[in-house]
Scaffold this motif. Structure first.
Motif, mmCIF file in Angstrom:
data_model
loop_
_atom_site.group_PDB
_atom_site.id
_atom_site.type_symbol
_atom_site.label_atom_id
_atom_site.label_comp_id
_atom_site.label_asym_id
_atom_site.label_seq_id
_atom_site.Cartn_x
_atom_site.Cartn_y
_atom_site.Cartn_z
ATOM 1 N N GLY A 176 0.778 -1.234 0.000
ATOM 2 C CA GLY A 176 0.000 0.000 0.000
ATOM 3 C C GLY A 176 0.804 1.275 0.000
ATOM 4 N N ARG A 177 2.135 1.174 0.003
ATOM 5 C CA ARG A 177 2.994 2.362 0.140
ATOM 6 C C ARG A 177 2.490 3.243 1.297
ATOM 7 N NH1 ARG A 177 6.759 3.048 -3.711
ATOM 8 N NH2 ARG A 177 6.609 1.752 -5.570
ATOM 9 N N ASP A 178 2.192 2.588 2.385
ATOM 10 C CA ASP A 178 1.599 3.258 3.537
ATOM 11 C C ASP A 178 2.632 3.869 4.470
ATOM 12 O OD1 ASP A 178 2.359 0.564 3.895
ATOM 13 O OD2 ASP A 178 1.182 0.400 5.721
ATOM 14 N N TRP A 179 3.890 3.817 4.105
ATOM 15 C CA TRP A 179 4.948 4.332 4.970
ATOM 16 C C TRP A 179 5.302 5.792 4.675
ATOM 17 C CZ3 TRP A 179 5.577 0.672 1.142
ATOM 18 C CH2 TRP A 179 6.310 1.056 0.027
ATOM 19 N N THR A 180 4.685 6.388 3.688
ATOM 20 C CA THR A 180 5.039 7.742 3.287
ATOM 21 C C THR A 180 4.203 8.783 4.020
ATOM 22 O OG1 THR A 180 3.439 7.877 1.477
ATOM 23 C CG2 THR A 180 5.557 6.839 0.988
ATOM 24 N N ALA A 181 4.727 10.003 4.082
ATOM 25 C CA ALA A 181 4.016 11.094 4.753
ATOM 26 C C ALA A 181 2.738 11.462 4.015
ATOM 27 C CB ALA A 181 4.933 12.313 4.869
ATOM 28 N N GLN A 182 2.677 11.192 2.710
ATOM 29 C CA GLN A 182 1.517 11.559 1.901
ATOM 30 C C GLN A 182 0.425 10.489 1.898
ATOM 31 O OE1 GLN A 182 4.767 11.542 0.608
ATOM 32 N NE2 GLN A 182 5.055 13.699 1.141
ATOM 33 N N ALA A 183 0.690 9.356 2.515
ATOM 34 C CA ALA A 183 -0.271 8.251 2.463
ATOM 35 C C ALA A 183 -1.563 8.606 3.179
ATOM 36 C CB ALA A 183 0.340 7.004 3.092
ATOM 37 N N THR A 184 -2.676 8.199 2.568
ATOM 38 C CA THR A 184 -3.996 8.319 3.174
ATOM 39 C C THR A 184 -4.689 6.972 3.049
ATOM 40 O OG1 THR A 184 -5.094 8.954 1.121
ATOM 41 C CG2 THR A 184 -4.135 10.737 2.455
ATOM 42 N N ALA A 185 -5.801 6.815 3.723
ATOM 43 C CA ALA A 185 -6.555 5.569 3.588
ATOM 44 C C ALA A 185 -6.942 5.329 2.136
ATOM 45 C CB ALA A 185 -7.793 5.615 4.476
ATOM 46 N N ASP A 186 -7.354 6.371 1.450
ATOM 47 C CA ASP A 186 -7.749 6.230 0.046
ATOM 48 C C ASP A 186 -6.562 5.866 -0.836
ATOM 49 O OD1 ASP A 186 -10.374 6.783 0.635
ATOM 50 O OD2 ASP A 186 -10.255 8.903 0.072
ATOM 51 N N SER A 187 -5.395 6.489 -0.581
ATOM 52 C CA SER A 187 -4.230 6.205 -1.428
ATOM 53 C C SER A 187 -3.732 4.785 -1.204
ATOM 54 C CB SER A 187 -3.104 7.208 -1.151
ATOM 55 O OG SER A 187 -2.440 6.940 0.073
ATOM 56 N N VAL A 188 -3.789 4.307 0.034
ATOM 57 C CA VAL A 188 -3.360 2.938 0.321
ATOM 58 C C VAL A 188 -4.266 1.943 -0.399
ATOM 59 C CG1 VAL A 188 -3.119 1.196 2.122
ATOM 60 C CG2 VAL A 188 -2.268 3.511 2.512
ATOM 61 N N ALA A 189 -5.570 2.141 -0.293
ATOM 62 C CA ALA A 189 -6.507 1.246 -0.974
ATOM 63 C C ALA A 189 -6.315 1.301 -2.487
ATOM 64 C CB ALA A 189 -7.938 1.610 -0.610
ATOM 65 N N ALA A 190 -6.135 2.502 -3.026
ATOM 66 C CA ALA A 190 -5.972 2.663 -4.472
ATOM 67 C C ALA A 190 -4.678 2.026 -4.971
ATOM 68 C CB ALA A 190 -5.996 4.139 -4.839
ATOM 69 N N THR A 191 -3.677 1.939 -4.115
ATOM 70 C CA THR A 191 -2.407 1.316 -4.496
ATOM 71 C C THR A 191 -2.482 -0.199 -4.427
ATOM 72 O OG1 THR A 191 -1.207 3.258 -3.679
ATOM 73 C CG2 THR A 191 0.067 1.251 -4.003
ATOM 74 N N VAL A 192 -3.158 -0.709 -3.408
ATOM 75 C CA VAL A 192 -3.241 -2.161 -3.228
ATOM 76 C C VAL A 192 -4.176 -2.814 -4.245
ATOM 77 C CG1 VAL A 192 -4.009 -4.005 -1.687
ATOM 78 C CG2 VAL A 192 -2.685 -2.087 -0.768
ATOM 79 N N LEU A 193 -5.353 -2.233 -4.451
ATOM 80 C CA LEU A 193 -6.416 -2.922 -5.189
ATOM 81 C C LEU A 193 -6.050 -3.349 -6.613
ATOM 82 C CD1 LEU A 193 -9.567 -1.001 -3.899
ATOM 83 C CD2 LEU A 193 -8.845 -3.342 -3.366
ATOM 84 N N PRO A 194 -5.323 -2.558 -7.401
ATOM 85 C CA PRO A 194 -5.000 -3.023 -8.758
ATOM 86 C C PRO A 194 -4.156 -4.294 -8.790
ATOM 87 C CG PRO A 194 -4.711 -0.644 -8.593
ATOM 88 C CD PRO A 194 -4.915 -1.148 -7.200
ATOM 89 N N ASP A 195 -3.397 -4.556 -7.717
ATOM 90 C CA ASP A 195 -2.556 -5.749 -7.663
ATOM 91 C C ASP A 195 -3.142 -6.847 -6.782
ATOM 92 O OD1 ASP A 195 -0.521 -4.700 -9.297
ATOM 93 O OD2 ASP A 195 0.347 -3.619 -7.604
ATOM 94 N N LEU A 196 -4.348 -6.637 -6.300
ATOM 95 C CA LEU A 196 -4.934 -7.573 -5.345
ATOM 96 C C LEU A 196 -5.753 -8.634 -6.064
ATOM 97 C CD1 LEU A 196 -5.275 -8.288 -2.401
ATOM 98 C CD2 LEU A 196 -7.221 -6.729 -2.288
ATOM 99 N N ARG A 197 -5.255 -9.857 -6.028
ATOM 100 C CA ARG A 197 -5.916 -10.999 -6.664
ATOM 101 C C ARG A 197 -5.978 -12.151 -5.684
ATOM 102 N NH1 ARG A 197 -2.625 -8.477 -10.233
ATOM 103 N NH2 ARG A 197 -3.369 -8.082 -12.357
ATOM 104 N N GLY A 198 -6.840 -13.108 -5.963
ATOM 105 C CA GLY A 198 -6.852 -14.318 -5.169
ATOM 106 C C GLY A 198 -5.492 -14.987 -5.209
ATOM 107 N N GLY A 199 -5.049 -15.464 -4.061
ATOM 108 C CA GLY A 199 -3.718 -16.057 -3.964
ATOM 109 C C GLY A 199 -2.645 -15.066 -3.595
ATOM 110 N N GLY A 200 -3.004 -13.788 -3.448
ATOM 111 C CA GLY A 200 -2.016 -12.754 -3.185
ATOM 112 C C GLY A 200 -1.720 -12.555 -1.709
ATOM 113 N N THR A 201 -0.598 -11.886 -1.456
ATOM 114 C CA THR A 201 -0.193 -11.509 -0.102
ATOM 115 C C THR A 201 -0.033 -10.001 -0.049
ATOM 116 O OG1 THR A 201 0.921 -13.600 0.395
ATOM 117 C CG2 THR A 201 1.656 -11.665 1.619
ATOM 118 N N VAL A 202 -0.739 -9.370 0.882
ATOM 119 C CA VAL A 202 -0.743 -7.914 1.006
ATOM 120 C C VAL A 202 0.208 -7.487 2.128
ATOM 121 C CG1 VAL A 202 -2.151 -5.881 1.524
ATOM 122 C CG2 VAL A 202 -3.107 -7.776 0.194
ATOM 123 N N LEU A 203 1.032 -6.498 1.835
ATOM 124 C CA LEU A 203 1.948 -5.929 2.823
ATOM 125 C C LEU A 203 1.468 -4.556 3.269
ATOM 126 C CD1 LEU A 203 4.584 -5.358 4.384
ATOM 127 C CD2 LEU A 203 5.616 -4.706 2.186
#
Length: 257
Positions: A176-203
């Motif tokens: 989710g690139r959630d470690w940056t000062a600019q990260a928001t809940a919306d930006s984290v979700a928007a970053t994760v979701l395009p790569d989120l598939r069954g069988g995946g591991t989320v960091l």
């Protein structure tokens, strides 16, 4: 006479090449940090598992300032996750570490400290990883299975240390690139979701100890959207222990949008 000189030159060249070979053995495995090649060539290392399941993982804790908020949110969502913890933090916060396990989550090893492996140090890496694994086992009551190195940098030293300690390295397929000062809940979700598939591991991260101050709130705020998207796609969300990484993932039809 000449053959002796030639042998001497070859020996000198071989000795001179040793540092370069050591450096290559240290650095080359770290190329697995690149997510595209990792998912294609090393799916188990990428964390690819059962096609109807998504593994939810958190790095860098435990942290008494923020981890309890994640535990409360996961309880509310009825989701269990894997926490990659630092050995030094486990010893400082034994009660919190035990609480993670008590609530049904899985503890995994993130190392003893959150350092970058600039130079080869096989003895140090082996000793610190074994120490961290022991701390996790002491708190959880079971031997840990998984290891994710800090920054996802799996050097030759770290790979060898993991094998000697009996740990399985695993990285991620989406973050989710959630470690940056600019990260928001919306930006984290928007970053994760395009790569989120069954069988995946989320960091994600349950602390800002090694990131921008307060950024953990972005990951925390994104959890309902991420879990909701998985469930809408018919995907279960849980720990790496439930993820069945040993089984090669089949083609996945379901994908979150």
């Amino acid at each position: 006479m000449r053959s002796g000189v030639d042998r001497g030159r070859l020996l000198t060249a071989a000795v001179a090449a040793v540092p370069a070979l050591v450096a290559a053995a240290h650095v080359v495995p770290a190329g697995t940090w690149l997510s595209g090649p990792r998912r294609a060539w090393l799916p188990a290392l990428a964390g690819v598992g059962a096609p109807d399941h998504v593994a939810l993982t958190f790095d860098d804790g435990p942290d008494p300032r923020s981890t309890p908020a994640f535990l409360a949110a996961l309880d509310e969502l009825a989701v269990r996750a894997t926490f990659f913890v630092l050995g030094e933090q486990v010893l400082r916060h034994r009660r919190l570490s035990h609480d993670i396990v008590r609530r049904g989550h899985e503890l995994a090893v993130h190392g003893w400290t959150h350092h970058r492996p600039w130079r080869p140090a096989p003895v140090r890496e082996a000793g610190q990883l074994a120490r961290a694994a022991h701390a996790v086992a002491e708190v959880s009551g079971v031997l840990p299975t998984w290891y994710r190195p800090p920054y996802g940098i799996l050097t030759g030293d770290r790979l060898l240390a993991a094998r000697r300690t009996g740990l399985r390295p695993v990285l991620w397929t989406a973050w989710g690139r959630d470690w940056t000062a600019q990260a928001t809940a919306d930006s984290v979700a928007a970053t994760v979701l395009p790569d989120l598939r069954g069988g995946g591991t989320v960091l994600l991260h349950d602390t800002d100890r090694h990131a921008a101050p307060g950024c953990w709130r972005a990951a925390l705020g994104a959890l309902p959207a991420l879990v909701g998207a998985c469930r809408a796609a018919g995907l279960r969300v849980g720990t790496l222990d439930e993820h069945d990484i040993a089984r090669p993932a089949r083609a996945v039809r379901a994908r979150t949008r």
